[in-house]
Design a protein around this motif. Structure first.
Motif, mmCIF file in Angstrom:
data_model
loop_
_atom_site.group_PDB
_atom_site.id
_atom_site.type_symbol
_atom_site.label_atom_id
_atom_site.label_comp_id
_atom_site.label_asym_id
_atom_site.label_seq_id
_atom_site.Cartn_x
_atom_site.Cartn_y
_atom_site.Cartn_z
ATOM 1 N N GLN A 182 46.762 -39.022 2.307
ATOM 2 C CA GLN A 182 46.976 -38.332 1.035
ATOM 3 C C GLN A 182 45.912 -37.278 0.769
ATOM 4 O O GLN A 182 46.168 -36.282 0.106
ATOM 5 C CB GLN A 182 46.980 -39.346 -0.103
ATOM 6 C CG GLN A 182 48.192 -40.275 -0.086
ATOM 7 C CD GLN A 182 48.125 -41.303 -1.204
ATOM 8 O OE1 GLN A 182 47.133 -41.381 -1.917
ATOM 9 N NE2 GLN A 182 49.195 -42.076 -1.338
ATOM 10 N N HIS A 183 44.690 -37.479 1.294
ATOM 11 C CA HIS A 183 43.599 -36.547 1.030
ATOM 12 C C HIS A 183 43.535 -35.410 2.047
ATOM 13 O O HIS A 183 42.694 -34.537 1.920
ATOM 14 C CB HIS A 183 42.260 -37.293 1.023
ATOM 15 C CG HIS A 183 42.066 -38.128 -0.217
ATOM 16 N ND1 HIS A 183 42.561 -39.401 -0.352
ATOM 17 C CD2 HIS A 183 41.435 -37.819 -1.396
ATOM 18 C CE1 HIS A 183 42.243 -39.883 -1.550
ATOM 19 N NE2 HIS A 183 41.568 -38.945 -2.202
ATOM 20 N N ARG A 184 44.398 -35.424 3.025
ATOM 21 C CA ARG A 184 44.412 -34.334 3.987
ATOM 22 C C ARG A 184 44.996 -33.085 3.326
ATOM 23 O O ARG A 184 45.996 -33.168 2.602
ATOM 24 C CB ARG A 184 45.258 -34.692 5.216
ATOM 25 C CG ARG A 184 44.653 -35.779 6.073
ATOM 26 C CD ARG A 184 45.632 -36.194 7.150
ATOM 27 N NE ARG A 184 45.919 -35.102 8.076
ATOM 28 C CZ ARG A 184 46.895 -35.115 8.968
ATOM 29 N NH1 ARG A 184 47.708 -36.169 9.027
ATOM 30 N NH2 ARG A 184 47.077 -34.098 9.783
ATOM 31 N N PRO A 185 44.384 -31.919 3.502
ATOM 32 C CA PRO A 185 44.965 -30.695 2.929
ATOM 33 C C PRO A 185 46.330 -30.423 3.545
ATOM 34 O O PRO A 185 46.580 -30.724 4.713
ATOM 35 C CB PRO A 185 43.951 -29.615 3.309
ATOM 36 C CG PRO A 185 43.200 -30.175 4.474
ATOM 37 C CD PRO A 185 43.156 -31.655 4.258
ATOM 38 N N GLU A 186 47.207 -29.840 2.752
ATOM 39 C CA GLU A 186 48.582 -29.595 3.178
ATOM 40 C C GLU A 186 48.842 -28.088 3.233
ATOM 41 O O GLU A 186 48.516 -27.368 2.303
ATOM 42 C CB GLU A 186 49.547 -30.266 2.195
ATOM 43 C CG GLU A 186 51.009 -30.062 2.534
ATOM 44 C CD GLU A 186 51.914 -30.749 1.517
ATOM 45 O OE1 GLU A 186 52.026 -31.984 1.561
ATOM 46 O OE2 GLU A 186 52.488 -30.028 0.672
#
Length: 369
Positions: A6-10
């Motif tokens: 969820q904390h990975r940049p998209e």
């Protein structure tokens, strides 16, 4: 693991095919593996989302690459993509050499001209598209889009079609161009590849039927037998070339496949379209001739007994005589089959025209890949 995900940049990458004909097939294949390629070659810490879609059925020809990039930028902004890449079958030029790719950091878009890549287009795209995306993200100044973890490799060393880079590097407006001579040859090969000569060949079924009918009639005429033996290899070659030329010319004239320069189509682009059409039809006609020649040779061997042919020619015969007979008959039958080509389905034959793009069956919804 889920919390880390969820904390990975998209980053959302739009992949657009224009027109939605041959480029759409390439986009569909590339979109399946692009996210993995971006993770491998640009930044593994980013969650890559690829959205594939269609562009204009008839992209603007008069504005060149700038018009294409402007249209793509509006599409990117409307869809909310971070960056967008366009794959097109338009042959583009800059500084009088073929343009392979172009990036615009200001618009956060890039485009690749498929025909400029030559034959092995998908393989080249696997290297080009991640490199272009990485360049756009590295050079962008918008904080919402994180820059690539590492600078992308220079495309000139990865893709044979790219000879050098032109443009304003500081402004992020870069063009990747081909060499003057080899690039033009590769462009023409790529145009024929994109135009799919096999499709034109399958569409000429009535031509082959008419040619076979003409050949069957000619096989029963002993005058043709004697003519084939009397003519030398040079004359038979000339007759064959004249027959194929007549066929290609008739197809272009009868089905109005010739592209004329006008306000929307520059003269140079019209010449490229016409050359692509001629090469495509020539390959299809040559393949049809080979099929006709093989069928005529087999029919001659089955229908004309050796003793009958020897009696007519008044000398021993061998395989060479049957091949010569099939050669002259195939050439004459090609001219006869040309009449049948005028009966082909209009859309089927017009598909061989490089500038012709049929309307798609329906607008495909953009999807995550």
């Amino acid at each position: 693991m889920a919390n880390s995900e969820q904390h990975r940049p998209e980053i959302v990458v739009g992949l657009v095919a224009t027109p939605p004909d041959y480029p759409a097939q390439v986009v569909a294949r590339l979109a399946v593996e692009l996210a993995a390629l971006l993770a491998e070659r640009v930044d593994p810490d980013v969650r890559w989302i690829v959205r594939a879609g269609w562009g204009e059925v008839a992209p603007r020809r008069d504005g060149g690459v700038e018009a294409l990039l402007d249209d793509l930028a509006r599409r990117r902004a409307d869809a909310g993509w971070d960056v967008a890449i366009c794959l097109t079958d338009l042959p583009l030029h800059t500084e009088r050499v073929p343009l392979v790719a172009q990036t615009s950091v200001r618009r956060r878009v890039a485009m690749v001209s498929l025909p400029a890549l030559g034959l092995r287009q998908l393989r080249a795209l696997r290297a080009a598209v991640p490199g272009l995306v990485g360049r756009l993200l590295t050079d962008t100044s918008e904080e919402r889009v994180p820059p690539a973890g590492r600078a992308p490799a220079e495309l000139t060393g990865q893709i044979a079609a790219i000879h050098r880079v032109v443009g304003e590097a500081d402004a992020g407006e870069l063009g990747y161009v081909a060499s003057r001579l080899a690039g033009r040859v590769r462009l023409l090969i790529g145009m024929v590849r994109a135009n799919r000569p096999g499709r034109a060949l399958l569409g000429l079924s009535k031509l082959l039927a008419g040619a076979f009918a003409t050949a069957a009639f000619a096989l029963t005429t002993n005058t043709i037998w004697e003519m084939g033996v009397a003519l030398g290899g040079l004359r038979l070659t000339v007759i064959m070339l004249l027959g194929l030329t007549a066929l290609v010319t008739w197809l272009i004239i009868a089905h109005d496949l010739w592209e004329k320069p006008d306000r929307d189509t520059p003269a140079e682009l019209a010449r490229l379209f016409n050359l692509g059409t001629i090469l495509t039809l020539t390959l299809a006609a040559a393949a049809s001739y080979v099929v006709l020649f093989a069928g005529t040779t087999l029919a001659a061997a089955l229908l004309i007994d050796t003793s009958v042919l020897e009696q007519d020619l008044q000398r021993p015969v061998d395989l060479t005589d049957y091949l010569t007979l099939a050669w002259i008959i195939s050439s004459l039958a090609t001219v006869g089959g040309t009449i049948g080509s005028g009966l082909e389905d209009e859309d089927t034959v017009r598909a061989a025209a490089y500038g012709y793009h049929p309307e798609p069956g329906g607008w495909r919804d953009e999807k995550d890949t």
